[in-house]
Scaffold this active site. Structure first.
Site, mmCIF file in Angstrom:
data_model
loop_
_atom_site.group_PDB
_atom_site.id
_atom_site.type_symbol
_atom_site.label_atom_id
_atom_site.label_comp_id
_atom_site.label_asym_id
_atom_site.label_seq_id
_atom_site.Cartn_x
_atom_site.Cartn_y
_atom_site.Cartn_z
ATOM 1 N N ARG A 47 38.604 56.011 21.827
ATOM 2 C CA ARG A 47 40.036 55.708 22.007
ATOM 3 C C ARG A 47 40.437 55.488 23.463
ATOM 4 N NH1 ARG A 47 40.110 59.813 18.163
ATOM 5 N NH2 ARG A 47 40.480 59.010 16.052
ATOM 6 N N LYS A 52 44.661 42.765 30.294
ATOM 7 C CA LYS A 52 44.480 42.173 28.964
ATOM 8 C C LYS A 52 42.993 42.088 28.662
ATOM 9 C CE LYS A 52 47.230 38.601 27.638
ATOM 10 N NZ LYS A 52 48.156 37.423 27.795
ATOM 11 N N GLU A 63 42.842 28.147 38.143
ATOM 12 C CA GLU A 63 43.780 29.275 37.991
ATOM 13 C C GLU A 63 44.320 29.713 39.351
ATOM 14 O OE1 GLU A 63 44.730 30.476 34.942
ATOM 15 O OE2 GLU A 63 43.013 30.323 33.576
ATOM 16 N N LYS A 88 49.219 37.261 40.476
ATOM 17 C CA LYS A 88 48.989 37.837 39.157
ATOM 18 C C LYS A 88 49.489 39.281 39.120
ATOM 19 C CE LYS A 88 46.958 38.116 34.994
ATOM 20 N NZ LYS A 88 45.779 37.669 34.282
ATOM 21 N N GLU A 101 53.644 41.689 28.544
ATOM 22 C CA GLU A 101 53.972 40.321 28.161
ATOM 23 C C GLU A 101 55.178 40.236 27.238
ATOM 24 O OE1 GLU A 101 50.558 38.016 26.936
ATOM 25 O OE2 GLU A 101 51.582 36.174 27.444
ATOM 26 N N ARG A 154 55.724 37.571 32.012
ATOM 27 C CA ARG A 154 54.290 37.318 32.047
ATOM 28 C C ARG A 154 53.932 35.969 31.432
ATOM 29 N NH1 ARG A 154 49.608 41.980 31.558
ATOM 30 N NH2 ARG A 154 47.863 40.547 31.636
ATOM 31 N N ASN A 188 51.160 31.344 31.714
ATOM 32 C CA ASN A 188 50.614 30.363 30.777
ATOM 33 C C ASN A 188 50.899 28.920 31.168
ATOM 34 O OD1 ASN A 188 49.355 32.156 29.023
ATOM 35 N ND2 ASN A 188 51.293 32.620 28.009
ATOM 36 N N HIS A 199 48.727 26.161 29.844
ATOM 37 C CA HIS A 199 47.868 26.725 28.808
ATOM 38 C C HIS A 199 48.192 26.252 27.394
ATOM 39 C CE1 HIS A 199 46.350 29.168 32.027
ATOM 40 N NE2 HIS A 199 45.531 29.825 31.225
ATOM 41 N N HIS A 215 44.935 25.116 25.895
ATOM 42 C CA HIS A 215 44.291 25.770 24.743
ATOM 43 C C HIS A 215 44.037 24.776 23.623
ATOM 44 C CE1 HIS A 215 45.787 30.048 25.957
ATOM 45 N NE2 HIS A 215 44.587 29.806 26.421
ATOM 46 N N HIS A 255 37.598 26.127 30.431
ATOM 47 C CA HIS A 255 38.993 26.576 30.372
ATOM 48 C C HIS A 255 39.790 26.045 31.570
ATOM 49 C CE1 HIS A 255 42.399 29.176 29.537
ATOM 50 N NE2 HIS A 255 42.320 29.669 30.762
HETATM 51 N N1 LIG Z 1 42.017 38.802 30.262
HETATM 52 C C1 LIG Z 1 42.668 37.813 30.831
HETATM 53 O O1 LIG Z 1 43.787 37.996 31.324
HETATM 54 C C2 LIG Z 1 42.036 36.455 30.895
HETATM 55 C C3 LIG Z 1 42.604 35.462 31.676
HETATM 56 C C4 LIG Z 1 41.943 34.240 31.759
HETATM 57 C C5 LIG Z 1 40.764 34.048 31.056
HETATM 58 N N2 LIG Z 1 40.247 35.029 30.298
HETATM 59 C C6 LIG Z 1 38.983 34.856 29.590
HETATM 60 O O2 LIG Z 1 37.958 34.630 30.547
HETATM 61 C C7 LIG Z 1 36.906 33.910 29.927
HETATM 62 C C8 LIG Z 1 36.439 32.838 30.866
HETATM 63 O O3 LIG Z 1 35.990 33.463 32.069
HETATM 64 P P1 LIG Z 1 34.908 32.768 32.999
HETATM 65 O O4 LIG Z 1 35.322 31.385 33.269
HETATM 66 O O5 LIG Z 1 34.661 33.689 34.127
HETATM 67 O O6 LIG Z 1 33.663 32.641 32.011
HETATM 68 P P2 LIG Z 1 32.265 33.378 31.900
HETATM 69 O O7 LIG Z 1 32.397 34.823 32.025
HETATM 70 O O8 LIG Z 1 31.625 32.852 30.679
HETATM 71 O O9 LIG Z 1 31.473 32.824 33.181
HETATM 72 C C9 LIG Z 1 31.176 31.454 33.259
HETATM 73 C C10 LIG Z 1 29.673 31.206 33.397
HETATM 74 O O10 LIG Z 1 29.249 31.587 34.709
HETATM 75 C C11 LIG Z 1 28.162 32.494 34.628
HETATM 76 N N3 LIG Z 1 28.300 33.356 35.789
HETATM 77 C C12 LIG Z 1 29.230 34.303 35.974
HETATM 78 N N4 LIG Z 1 29.126 34.792 37.229
HETATM 79 C C13 LIG Z 1 28.105 34.151 37.825
HETATM 80 C C14 LIG Z 1 27.533 34.218 39.100
HETATM 81 N N5 LIG Z 1 28.050 35.018 40.045
HETATM 82 N N6 LIG Z 1 26.472 33.435 39.369
HETATM 83 C C15 LIG Z 1 25.985 32.574 38.440
HETATM 84 N N7 LIG Z 1 26.507 32.464 37.209
HETATM 85 C C16 LIG Z 1 27.556 33.241 36.919
HETATM 86 C C17 LIG Z 1 28.301 33.151 33.314
HETATM 87 O O11 LIG Z 1 27.069 33.639 32.844
HETATM 88 C C18 LIG Z 1 28.820 32.001 32.436
HETATM 89 O O12 LIG Z 1 27.741 31.206 32.027
HETATM 90 C C19 LIG Z 1 37.446 33.397 28.604
HETATM 91 O O13 LIG Z 1 36.877 34.133 27.558
HETATM 92 C C20 LIG Z 1 38.945 33.661 28.688
HETATM 93 O O14 LIG Z 1 39.511 33.935 27.439
HETATM 94 C C21 LIG Z 1 40.862 36.218 30.218
HETATM 95 ZN ZN LIG Z 2 43.788 30.748 31.875
#
Ligand SMILES: NC(=O)c1ccc[n+]([C@@H]2O[C@H](COP(=O)([O-])OP(=O)(O)OC[C@H]3O[C@@H](n4cnc5c(N)ncnc54)[C@H](O)[C@@H]3O)[C@@H](O)[C@H]2O)c1
Ligand SMILES: [Zn+2]
Ligand SMILES: NC(=O)c1ccc[n+]([C@@H]2O[C@H](COP(=O)([O-])OP(=O)(O)OC[C@H]3O[C@@H](n4cnc5c(N)ncnc54)[C@H](O)[C@@H]3O)[C@@H](O)[C@H]2O)c1
Ligand SMILES: [Zn+2]
Lengths: 369, 369
Positions: free
Chosen positions: B127, B148, B190, B232, B242, B246, B250, B253, B257, B270
């Site tokens: 939990r 989030k 972003e 942020k 949110e 917040r 978006n 987005h 999306h 993304h």
């Molecule tokens: N929680 C939130 O507020 C929030 C906000 C925006 C996005 N997200 C989420 O984030 C995700 C996308 O994040 P992302 O773009 O970081 O994707 P990701 O975590 O998949 O990373 C992108 C790619 O880069 C590789 N990678 C990561 N760090 C590396 C490094 N230092 N060197 C070499 N390769 C590396 C990873 O293995 C992957 O293949 C989505 O799932 C999205 O929904 C969440």
């Molecule tokens: Zn985003």
């Protein structure tokens, strides 16, 4: 006697919520939902299990539909195995297919299994939506208050979850009339527990009214659930996230959980296992200096409501001990134990020797009945 | 130029936490973890993905082990599909097998995928236990701040989750040096977004420093991530759950999306999808009366950091519209849209007509590049 409505509040600041207990309170669900801000614009989803669906789902769905709510229903198989991530994913799929959104609510209609599962759906769907508890077992007077929700992992019970408080708890005594006798008694085990940890006069009352309770007399039952919920609410108000005080709710549970695990879930119901566990805790208390009465009263009241007090001899002591060691409450040669120092008073003893517990387990197998 | 450490605080009352950004900040992990109350008595678990494990896991594990922490590691496959309940259950199994308890912490080492997944493990294991974010992508300056966390359902992204704030965020610019170029640019999307919604002068700065940013110049990158995280953090501090403000995060987005969904996750990253979405939002703003400059500046700065601005023509407009309708931000013939009324200023417009959006989508397919 009548089960006239009783009301109490779980005091948690801005997360405070009311509990309504009485015969026919479900008929008022429409108004009570509206008062608590449940939206009519977004669909709500009632989650229940197959046994409860057959007996009580139609009524609740009809009351809410008549009151103008859009009602989606989802039925899970009865039993502990529904508290799984697989069911969680399936239920969230149903929620999505029926257009539930951030303003929607999840309604748990059932016992602790449904409450814990539906509560975790509500906690995690879109990162948390509103939640209403409609308990239909006696045990659920415990599980529906306090906001602990969870599903099980193959390796451990209740390990994946959240704290997610409901908007309200609606406890209709009528739904309890269909409960199997064994479930009635098992549920009374937690009612008695709430007396043992907090209120000696309520323990006496349980003893005097045991026959009415097991016969589901509405007024006795309403009072007992009101008192049980009150104790739970008082403890939770003081320690929402189980940092310290809330641990006293685990009276009987260290041994109880071990028995459930070793017996294989099913042989002993949760309430039965903790009844034996509470007798063990009382025996321990006496060994640590409490009056003999702690043990005699504990055992007597539990027997009065029809609960087992002797540990089934075929359960191996070694296995029980091992199961307890894996319990999170264990630490290096000694264990944390909730010990009743008098009837209505418990302490958290952090250094009970495991060898003393082993002795108690052996004695519980000889318990006179 | 050097990427000297910068620090900021996410102000959330008793849940406030620091973000450290700089070259080599991971070397200080031992002290920083201790300062933030991460226990050495209970094992902690680093969760990362296969790509990041190969490059950076050894270093972090060694730093923490040398500092006296007991380190468990768990590696998930790289990519969005790891954000699943299946991985959650597997990771919780590993946590249980290695004796993690309520005092343990989960450390997310990776991009947004690892952060979201590991964060939900931390939110739901027993939990809720402590959580540390060690972002290794540029995009993760966004995902690692704000609490989030979520996994995906087969029917919808990020639909099963929680709000669970980390104890700290440790952003080591060195880890970013191994990031593939396309991921660098997608992450900058972003960063630019945070300027567009909050700070016109930072948009100008991004434009002027675009070459340094795409070349991963440590000082420029450190400043950009500091600014992005600051925006942020400011928004999240005002609206943790949110409820209203917040939503401005978006920007881009709603269309973004929809493009990700229609293209099939993979064709567009993304950050690329929301770059196109932000150009769409800027076009919309101009149609609703904003200065033409909103569109030209938005498009220009995104192109400067190497992002796409034209919507791939093979994506059917009907499908894009349908995907947007299922988006939670849609309501009856009109939709909620985040509209930039000037550079650095956005408004939440709750009644943008869907037919106007359709026109914009068509225009985005003709965007000059
Ligand atoms: N929680 C939130 O507020 C929030 C906000 C925006 C996005 N997200 C989420 O984030 C995700 C996308 O994040 P992302 O773009 O970081 O994707 P990701 O975590 O998949 O990373 C992108 C790619 O880069 C590789 N990678 C990561 N760090 C590396 C490094 N230092 N060197 C070499 N390769 C590396 C990873 O293995 C992957 O293949 C989505 O799932 C999205 O929904 C969440
Ligand atoms: Zn985003
Ligand atoms: N969240 C908490 O704080 C908390 C506290 C205690 C127990 N629990 C959990 O509660 C669960 C046990 O709860 P329970 O004992 O209510 O079990 P349950 O929900 O499985 O109900 C017991 C049985 O009674 C049936 N039933 C329920 N209501 C009925 C009715 N009105 N008429 C006929 N049959 C009915 C059910 O289908 C089931 O077969 C366990 O999973 C336990 O972990 C949670
Ligand atoms: Zn119990």
């Amino acid at each position: 006697m009548s089960g006239a409505p009783r009301e109490l509040t779980v005091e948690l600041g801005e997360r405070s919520y009311p509990i309504y207990i009485g015969e026919g309170v479900l008929d008022e669900a429409g108004n009570l939902f509206t008062e608590r801000g449940i939206s009519k614009k977004s669909p709500l989803m009632i989650i229940t299990d197959a046994n409860v669906a057959e007996r009580h789902l139609g009524h609740l769905a009809e009351v809410l539909t008549s009151a103008g709510f859009t009602v989606v229903t989802a039925v899970v198989p009865a039993g502990e195995s529904s508290k799984s991530l697989t069911e969680l994913e399936r239920l969230i799929g149903i929620a999505l297919e029926h257009g539930l959104d951030r303003k929607s609510a999840i309604v748990a209609l059932g016992g602790g299994v449904v409450g814990d599962l539906a509560g975790f759906v509500a906690a995690s769907f879109m990162r948390g939506i509103k939640f209403v508890q409609v308990p239909t077992t006696i045990l659920a007077h415990d599980s529906s208050v306090g906001g602990k929700v969870a599903v099980n992992h193959p390796l451990a019970k209740n390990i994946i979850g959240a704290f997610h408080q409901p908007e309200l708890v609606l406890y209709d005594l009528k739904t309890l009339q269909t409960l199997p006798e064994r479930e009635v008694k098992a549920g009374l085990s937690e009612v008695v527990k709430h007396g043992l940890i907090w209120d000696a006069s309520f323990v006496t009352w349980c003893d005097e009214n045991a026959d009415k309770l097991t016969a589901l007399d509405p007024d006795a039952l309403g009072y007992a659930l009101y008192k049980g919920c009150s104790v739970k609410a008082a403890v939770v108000s003081k320690d929402e996230r189980e940092n310290d005080l809330r641990a006293i709710l685990n009276l009987g549970h260290t041994i109880g959980h071990a028995l459930e695990a070793v017996a294989g879930y099913g042989e002993l119901l949760h309430g039965e296992a903790i009844a034996i566990g509470m007798v063990g805790a009382a025996r321990l208390a006496v060994r640590l200096g409490a009056s003999e009465e702690v043990y005699t009263v504990t055992k007597h009241v539990l027997q009065r409501v029809g609960l087992p007090v002797r540990l089934p001899a075929h359960l191996a002591t070694d296995e029980i001990m091992r199961a307890m060691m894996h319990d999170k409450k264990f630490q290096e040669g000694t264990m944390v134990f909730i010990v009743p120092t008098a009837i209505g008073v418990v302490e958290i003893n952090k250094s009970v020797s495991t060898s003393l517990i082993r002795e108690i387990v052996e004695q519980l197998k000889q318990e006179a009945i």
